[in-house]
Design a protein around this motif. Structure first.
Motif, PDB file in Angstrom:
ATOM      1  N   THR A 134     -46.151  16.890 -28.556  1.00  0.00           N
ATOM      2  CA  THR A 134     -47.038  16.245 -29.518  1.00  0.00           C
ATOM      3  C   THR A 134     -46.830  16.836 -30.910  1.00  0.00           C
ATOM      4  O   THR A 134     -46.283  17.915 -31.048  1.00  0.00           O
ATOM      5  CB  THR A 134     -48.521  16.388 -29.088  1.00  0.00           C
ATOM      6  N   ALA A 135     -47.270  16.111 -31.932  1.00  0.00           N
ATOM      7  CA  ALA A 135     -47.160  16.582 -33.311  1.00  0.00           C
ATOM      8  C   ALA A 135     -48.531  17.049 -33.784  1.00  0.00           C
ATOM      9  O   ALA A 135     -49.518  16.331 -33.660  1.00  0.00           O
ATOM     10  CB  ALA A 135     -46.646  15.458 -34.207  1.00  0.00           C
ATOM     11  N   ARG A 136     -48.588  18.266 -34.315  1.00  0.00           N
ATOM     12  CA  ARG A 136     -49.827  18.836 -34.851  1.00  0.00           C
ATOM     13  C   ARG A 136     -49.528  19.583 -36.144  1.00  0.00           C
ATOM     14  O   ARG A 136     -48.488  20.208 -36.263  1.00  0.00           O
ATOM     15  CB  ARG A 136     -50.454  19.841 -33.886  1.00  0.00           C
ATOM     16  N   THR A 137     -50.487  19.531 -37.045  1.00  0.00           N
ATOM     17  CA  THR A 137     -50.414  20.301 -38.286  1.00  0.00           C
ATOM     18  C   THR A 137     -51.772  20.955 -38.493  1.00  0.00           C
ATOM     19  O   THR A 137     -52.801  20.319 -38.276  1.00  0.00           O
ATOM     20  CB  THR A 137     -50.091  19.392 -39.488  1.00  0.00           C
ATOM     21  N   ALA A 144     -51.236  13.964 -34.073  1.00  0.00           N
ATOM     22  CA  ALA A 144     -50.790  12.595 -34.305  1.00  0.00           C
ATOM     23  C   ALA A 144     -51.615  11.646 -33.433  1.00  0.00           C
ATOM     24  O   ALA A 144     -51.889  11.936 -32.273  1.00  0.00           O
ATOM     25  CB  ALA A 144     -49.315  12.459 -33.972  1.00  0.00           C
ATOM     26  N   ALA A 145     -52.054  10.526 -34.016  1.00  0.00           N
ATOM     27  CA  ALA A 145     -52.815   9.510 -33.293  1.00  0.00           C
ATOM     28  C   ALA A 145     -51.911   8.315 -33.021  1.00  0.00           C
ATOM     29  O   ALA A 145     -50.959   8.057 -33.754  1.00  0.00           O
ATOM     30  CB  ALA A 145     -54.029   9.083 -34.104  1.00  0.00           C
ATOM     31  N   ASP A 146     -52.211   7.587 -31.972  1.00  0.00           N
ATOM     32  CA  ASP A 146     -51.413   6.409 -31.620  1.00  0.00           C
ATOM     33  C   ASP A 146     -51.694   5.212 -32.522  1.00  0.00           C
ATOM     34  O   ASP A 146     -50.865   4.327 -32.654  1.00  0.00           O
ATOM     35  CB  ASP A 146     -51.650   6.014 -30.163  1.00  0.00           C
ATOM     36  N   SER A 147     -52.895   5.193 -33.147  1.00  0.00           N
ATOM     37  CA  SER A 147     -53.261   4.075 -34.021  1.00  0.00           C
ATOM     38  C   SER A 147     -54.367   4.541 -34.965  1.00  0.00           C
ATOM     39  O   SER A 147     -55.030   5.538 -34.708  1.00  0.00           O
ATOM     40  CB  SER A 147     -53.760   2.888 -33.187  1.00  0.00           C
ATOM     41  N   PRO A 148     -54.622   3.776 -36.045  1.00  0.00           N
ATOM     42  CA  PRO A 148     -55.723   4.146 -36.951  1.00  0.00           C
ATOM     43  C   PRO A 148     -57.073   4.197 -36.227  1.00  0.00           C
ATOM     44  O   PRO A 148     -57.917   5.017 -36.555  1.00  0.00           O
ATOM     45  CB  PRO A 148     -55.701   3.037 -38.009  1.00  0.00           C
ATOM     46  N   ALA A 149     -57.261   3.355 -35.244  1.00  0.00           N
ATOM     47  CA  ALA A 149     -58.527   3.343 -34.495  1.00  0.00           C
ATOM     48  C   ALA A 149     -58.729   4.626 -33.712  1.00  0.00           C
ATOM     49  O   ALA A 149     -59.860   5.016 -33.422  1.00  0.00           O
ATOM     50  CB  ALA A 149     -58.566   2.141 -33.558  1.00  0.00           C
ATOM     51  N   GLU A 150     -57.650   5.308 -33.358  1.00  0.00           N
ATOM     52  CA  GLU A 150     -57.722   6.562 -32.604  1.00  0.00           C
ATOM     53  C   GLU A 150     -57.784   7.778 -33.530  1.00  0.00           C
ATOM     54  O   GLU A 150     -57.908   8.905 -33.046  1.00  0.00           O
ATOM     55  CB  GLU A 150     -56.512   6.689 -31.682  1.00  0.00           C
ATOM     56  N   GLY A 151     -57.695   7.557 -34.836  1.00  0.00           N
ATOM     57  CA  GLY A 151     -57.642   8.664 -35.794  1.00  0.00           C
ATOM     58  C   GLY A 151     -58.880   9.535 -35.801  1.00  0.00           C
ATOM     59  O   GLY A 151     -58.793  10.729 -36.085  1.00  0.00           O
ATOM     60  N   TRP A 152     -60.039   9.006 -35.486  1.00  0.00           N
ATOM     61  CA  TRP A 152     -61.288   9.772 -35.533  1.00  0.00           C
ATOM     62  C   TRP A 152     -61.262  10.965 -34.610  1.00  0.00           C
ATOM     63  O   TRP A 152     -61.883  11.980 -34.890  1.00  0.00           O
ATOM     64  CB  TRP A 152     -62.477   8.878 -35.199  1.00  0.00           C
TER      65      TRP A 152
END
Length: 114
Positions: free
Chosen positions: A73-76, A102-110
């Motif tokens: 996975t990608a993390r910062t 990293a999220a799969d979509s903007p809806a998952e960003g929260w």
């Protein structure tokens, strides 16, 4: 005098190793997660940051970014803090951090930010 160069250890056993500060107060190094991270997939990861000029401020603020070297996975993570010097000359870093996966979509960003 609050020089960030060297090795620092957190209360949770993570370690940050910082190279010598450049003339522009920028630094690089690496970050090693501690046992509290709880994941065997975390590896030593590069960091880059900057610190206020200690000639202007005796207890400077600083910030640095860690781009995690992970297998799946990608993390910062961004750290923002200040270096304090006590009456015995002991340097201590106090910092807050923000982690983004990293999220799969903007809806998952929260749920991708901690």
């Amino acid at each position: 005098q609050c020089l960030l160069s060297g090795s620092w250890r957190s209360d949770t056993g993570c370690r940050m190793v910082v190279s010598t500060l450049g003339k522009d107060n920028r630094f690089s190094g690496f970050y090693l997660p501690g046992p509290a991270a709880g994941s065997s997939e975390l590896l030593t990861s590069p960091l880059e940051g900057s610190q206020q000029d200690t000639g202007l401020v005796p207890q400077p603020t600083f910030s640095f970014t860690v781009n995690w070297q992970l297998r799946e996975t990608a993390r910062t993570t961004v750290f923002l803090g200040q270096c304090f010097v006590d009456t015995n000359g002991e340097e201590t870093l106090h910092a807050l951090w923000l982690l983004r996966e990293a999220a799969d979509s903007p809806a998952e960003g929260w749920k991708a930010t901690r």
